[in-house]
Design an enzyme around this catalytic site. Structure first.
Site, PDB file in Angstrom:
ATOM      1  N   GLU A  90       0.647  -1.036   0.095  1.00 60.40           N
ATOM      2  CA  GLU A  90      -0.175  -0.003  -0.022  1.00 60.40           C
ATOM      3  C   GLU A  90       0.831   1.233   0.022  1.00 60.40           C
ATOM      4  O   GLU A  90       0.705   2.202   0.765  1.00 60.40           O
ATOM      5  CB  GLU A  90      -0.836   0.234   1.142  1.00 60.40           C
ATOM      6  CG  GLU A  90      -1.929  -1.032   1.049  1.00 60.40           C
ATOM      7  CD  GLU A  90      -3.071  -1.020   1.970  1.00 60.40           C
ATOM      8  OE1 GLU A  90      -2.671  -0.188   3.347  1.00 60.40           O
ATOM      9  OE2 GLU A  90      -4.233  -1.399   1.901  1.00 60.40           O
ATOM     10  N   GLU A 143      -6.529  -7.846  -0.752  1.00 59.57           N
ATOM     11  CA  GLU A 143      -7.106  -7.709   0.721  1.00 59.57           C
ATOM     12  C   GLU A 143      -8.622  -7.872   0.603  1.00 59.57           C
ATOM     13  O   GLU A 143      -9.075  -6.390   0.614  1.00 59.57           O
ATOM     14  CB  GLU A 143      -6.365  -6.717   1.512  1.00 59.57           C
ATOM     15  CG  GLU A 143      -4.852  -7.164   1.827  1.00 59.57           C
ATOM     16  CD  GLU A 143      -4.398  -5.833   2.993  1.00 59.57           C
ATOM     17  OE1 GLU A 143      -5.083  -5.418   3.685  1.00 59.57           O
ATOM     18  OE2 GLU A 143      -3.114  -5.929   2.704  1.00 59.57           O
TER      19      GLU A 143
HETATM   20  C1  GAL Z   1      -4.424  -2.961   5.129  1.00 59.12           C
HETATM   21  C2  GAL Z   1      -2.803  -3.312   5.156  1.00 59.12           C
HETATM   22  C3  GAL Z   1      -2.949  -4.589   6.026  1.00 59.12           C
HETATM   23  C4  GAL Z   1      -3.812  -4.276   7.256  1.00 59.12           C
HETATM   24  C5  GAL Z   1      -4.827  -3.889   6.894  1.00 59.12           C
HETATM   25  C6  GAL Z   1      -5.932  -3.682   8.294  1.00 59.12           C
HETATM   26  O1  GAL Z   1      -4.269  -1.554   4.644  1.00 59.12           O
HETATM   27  O2  GAL Z   1      -2.311  -3.563   3.987  1.00 59.12           O
HETATM   28  O3  GAL Z   1      -1.586  -4.989   6.345  1.00 59.12           O
HETATM   29  O4  GAL Z   1      -2.989  -3.376   8.084  1.00 59.12           O
HETATM   30  O5  GAL Z   1      -5.177  -2.693   6.257  1.00 59.12           O
HETATM   31  O6  GAL Z   1      -5.980  -4.734   8.853  1.00 59.12           O
END
Ligand code: GAL
Length: 840
Positions: free
Chosen positions: A185, A254
């Site tokens: 990110e 994600e």
């Molecule tokens: C995303 C990040 C993850 C984790 C998630 C929240 O933005 O890439 O590593 O932090 O948010 O759980």
């Protein structure tokens, strides 16, 4: 002019073709616009995040097997740099950090791996995964165009890649790793940093590509990821996302299954109907790879939680719960979704969908190929009402905020809002008869055991280098006998400002108060009248870190600890500034220096027992021994009566506990329909943010296990108990005409030409049996698993079939058809079956 444009277009097309040819020709894993191509096969892949240090190696095979059974093809994990290089140049790849072993277990299970090397992880992990020593490399600045940082990052990334190559773990070598990730990110940070950010991310991509892994690299949330790196999406939804080149596949790195818990906050959850809707929406828009973040969240053991204020549990409302058990109906409903998607795979990889409107808020996305395969997704985006749509001269009924999947463009096998999988209610049952404790008092530090003295206040992490959560700041305050307050009784006010996150203030050895912040605001101020005497008074401030930050621009520069001002007011002189006097420092607690958490350390001091055990005194160590409970259910410590501290079993840290921090927030009823965010669906308001703490079975010996608890606040250890996590009951809640995958084959092959009745499936945990039917109603029952109740219509023999086919069995299936329940209780009315069976 026109011809130049045409020439340019042709050139661009040629380049695009060349691009896809190059990426598919060079390695055994490649991609195109509609698929990830593994060994020549064009695939739509389902992935799930399991972070290896958040469970034990003994748990890994079972977690991975359950992921496989849940229809997952790929396991995604970050690589946790600070776990692997705790001291500069000293590497660690054992136990929970045995990355190679983890990947080999995934391979043995026949699954692939998406390895997010980072090495920045974020992940609610201490310091975002960076080792703390990295901050002290001369001239360093994290995640920007900075030579010391880039050289450290390259060194670690290369080490990991070489390790994977040496073990032949890349798909190009016959191993399971099909994708990798560099950075995490970074896009939003790059925007802030401008030019140095851009040159850093370009460098990172090139550095990664030059390592020659033979499999593609991705960069999540990085719109300008340079070719052939694939930019990918993270979020609660990603259907809107398109990669930066037409020949790259849509990858959702994600898909948040819910959200993390913070100390002081409620527990977030995400209804599976909405998660499945989000995933189906991504796939119907041409998505090729979706990863659940998290599939198993697990536990932030030790001091690995990021922060501050990230809880020890990283459960994430994931399909596998923190303890590794199936979370139902989430696991089962997603399993059904994955099977439905897999049935569509040949059509999905064949090209872009054709989208047609079926109404104001309704659409059909149809994938069809020349070879004749066809799959359709029928969507109803309306949050409030059902829709009946016509598609290919059939009618389809779509619940609000849902997508139906038709792998043959005719028969619905799945609807995201119709959960066919069973629900389960879990319980925590006592596994011991209570502990008998011994105690040892840690003391507020005094000058005698300080390690050094300086003028002024020091930043905490610069001082502790994070070897401990604790830093003592100590100073003397001289009070002249002539002070007016000594006679008036109007005590002076001590004001201590700290960058946080938590602080205990001791005056002459007595606790004068505690202050702590929250994830939203970490800064704190202690401001209270304190009892001082004539002569020398000792002020001891115990400043406490609760995990280092893991996110934000240059989080390595954020401060922790007492930075002032510190003052005393209400004296004859008015206000006295204490910040610029001499302060003595001590890193860590006495008990930590004595290693009281370990077997050898704990026998080095005198503990008191019986009636002498310290009651409700701050800074107390407690210890006990116990035998492992029989059985193989996961175990947890119920810490509900404790305040704040840490706990260890046989020398291994279970993590920080903080049940004394009650969660604030609003836990109102939550409807699956409508856009989800991390504040929408919350539970546990007003309760401890985290009450139960996972005790891995593999950390226990059969007898004589040492449990050590360090309590900061004065909580009562007598109510600490060891509990087993067990399945209490299972439920099914099925509509009478609900589509089910099991019926699809017969319908699609033309064996039957009518819709088939669904079945209710109930299954207890292995070794358990269904002991009774708590509730069964075919008609119009209401409520949810655990609190079903009758509606106005009910078949009188609703219980009979379940009594007959289920009692005494580990599992059973009952068709949801009126005859089974003694006939239709209300013809013409849409009915459903709700049933709850107890397991033990
Ligand atoms: C995303 C990040 C993850 C984790 C998630 C929240 O933005 O890439 O590593 O932090 O948010 O759980």
């Amino acid at each position: 002019m026109v011809s130049r444009l045409v020439r340019l277009n042709v050139l661009l097309m040629l380049l695009a073709l060349l691009g896809s040819w190059v990426f598919s020709g060079m390695c055994s894993v490649s991609y195109d616009r509609n698929a990830i191509i593994v060994n020549g096969q064009r695939r739509i892949l389902v992935s799930g995040s399991i972070h290896y240090p958040r469970s034990t190696p003994e748990m890994w095979p079972d977690l991975i097997q359950k992921a496989k059974e849940g229809g997952v093809d790929v396991i995604q994990t970050y690589v946790f740099w600070n776990g692997h290089e705790p001291e500069q140049g000293k590497y660690y790849f054992e136990e929970r950090y045995d990355l190679v072993k983890f990947i080999k277990i995934v391979h043995q299970a026949g699954l692939y791996v998406h390895l997010r090397v980072g090495p920045y992880a974020c992940a609610e992990w201490n310091f975002g995964g960076f080792p703390v020593w990295l901050k002290y490399v001369p001239g360093i600045s994290f995640r920007t165009d900075n030579e010391p940082f880039k050289s450290a990052m390259q060194k670690f990334t290369t080490k990991i890649v070489n390790m994977m190559k040496a073990e032949r773990l890349y798909e190009s070598q016959g191993g399971p790793i099909i994708l990798s990730q560099i950075e995490n990110e970074y896009g939003p940070i790059e925007k802030r940093l401008g030019e140095p950010g851009k040159s850093y991310s370009d460098w990172a991509a090139k550095m990664a590509l030059d390592l020659g892994t033979g499999v593609p690299w991705v960069m999540c949330k990085q719109d300008d990821a340079p070719d052939p790196v694939i930019n990918t999406c993270n979020g609660f939804y990603c259907d809107y996302f398109s990669p930066n080149k037409a020949y790259k596949p849509k990858i959702w790195t994600e898909a948040w299954t819910a959200w993390f818990t913070e100390f002081g906050g409620p527990i977030p959850y995400r209804p599976v109907e909405d998660l499945a809707f989000g995933v189906a929406k991504f796939i119907q828009n041409g998505g090729s790879f979706i990863n659940y973040y998290m599939y198993h969240g697990g536990t932030n053991f030790g001091r690995t939680a990021g922060g501050p204020f990230i809880a020890t549990s990283y459960d994430y409302d994931a399909p596998l719960d923190e303890f590794g058990l199936l979370r139902q109906p989430k696991w089962g409903h997603l399993k059904d979704l994955h099977r439905a998607i897999k049935l569509c795979e040949p059509a999905l990889v064949s090209g872009d969908p054709t989208v047609t409107s079926l109404g104001n808020f309704q659409e059909a996305h149809v994938f069809s190929s020349k070879s004749g395969v066809c799959a359709a997704f029928l969507a109803n985006y309306n949050q409030h009402s059902f829709a009946t749509v016509t598609f290919g001269n059939r009618h389809y009924n779509l619940p609000p905020w849902s997508i139906s999947i038709l792998p043959d463009c005719k028969n619905t096998v799945y609807n995201t809002a119709r959960v066919g999988a069973q629900s389960a209610l879990m319980k925590m049952t006592p596994a011991d008869k209570g502990f008998s404790w011994q105690s040892y008092n840690d003391e507020p530090s005094s000058y005698e055991d300080s390690t050094f003295t300086v003028v002024g206040l020091l930043e905490q992490i610069n001082t502790t280098r994070d070897v401990s959560d604790y830093l003592w700041y100590m100073t003397d305050v001289k009070i002249d006998p002539s002070e007016g307050f000594l006679r008036s009784g109007q005590w002076p006010w001590l004001r201590v400002s700290s960058a946080g996150p938590a602080l205990h203030v001791f005056v002459n050895g007595q606790l004068a108060g505690t202050v702590y912040g929250s994830l939203k605001s970490q800064k704190i101020t202690f401001n209270k009248a304190v009892n001082l005497r004539a002569g020398v008074n000792k002020i001891s401030l115990l400043s406490i870190a609760v995990g280092l930050p893991n996110i934000g621009p240059h989080f390595e520069t954020w401060n922790t600890g007492v930075l002032g001002p510190v003052s005393l007011s209400g004296l004859n002189e008015g206000k006295r500034d204490l910040a610029w006097q001499k302060w003595s420092y001590k890193v860590g607690l006495k008990g930590e220096a004595l290693n009281l958490h370990s077997l050898s350390g704990s026998s080095s001091v005198e503990w008191v027992e019986g009636s002498l055990v310290t009651q409700r005194q701050p800074l107390t160590w407690f210890k006990t021994t116990f035998n492992a409970p029989a059985g193989n259910e996961p175990l947890a410590l119920d810490m509900n009566t404790m305040g704040k501290g840490q706990m260890w079993i046989n020398g291994q840290s279970l993590g920080r506990y903080w049940p004394g921090y009650k969660s604030s927030g609003t836990c109102s009823a939550c409807n699956y329909a409508g856009y989800f965010n991390e504040n929408k669906c919350l539970s546990n308001c007003g309760e401890a943010s985290q009450r139960w703490y996972h005790v891995p079975r593999s950390w226990l010996h059969p007898t004589g296990n040492l449990l050590v608890v360090f309590e900061e606040w004065g909580g009562d250890p007598n109510a600490i108990s060891l509990v087993k996590r067990e399945l209490a009951s299972v439920c099914a809640d099925i509509n009478e005409w609900q589509p089910q995958l099991v019926n699809y084959k017969m319908q699609a092959s033309g064996e039957v030409d009518r819709p088939l009745r669904p079945k209710a499936h109930l299954r207890c945990a292995p070794g358990q049996k269904i002991t009774s039917i708590k509730f069964a109603s075919f008609g119009t029952p209401v409520g949810v698993c655990g609190s079903f109740s009758e509606g106005s219509c009910r078949a009188h023999h609703s219980y009979d079939a379940f009594e007959k086919y289920c009692i005494g069995k580990e599992s059973c299936s009952v068709p949801v058809t009126p005859e089974i329940f003694g006939g239709d209780p209300c013809p013409g009315v849409m009915k459903k079956l709700s049933v709850e069976a107890l397991c033990s």
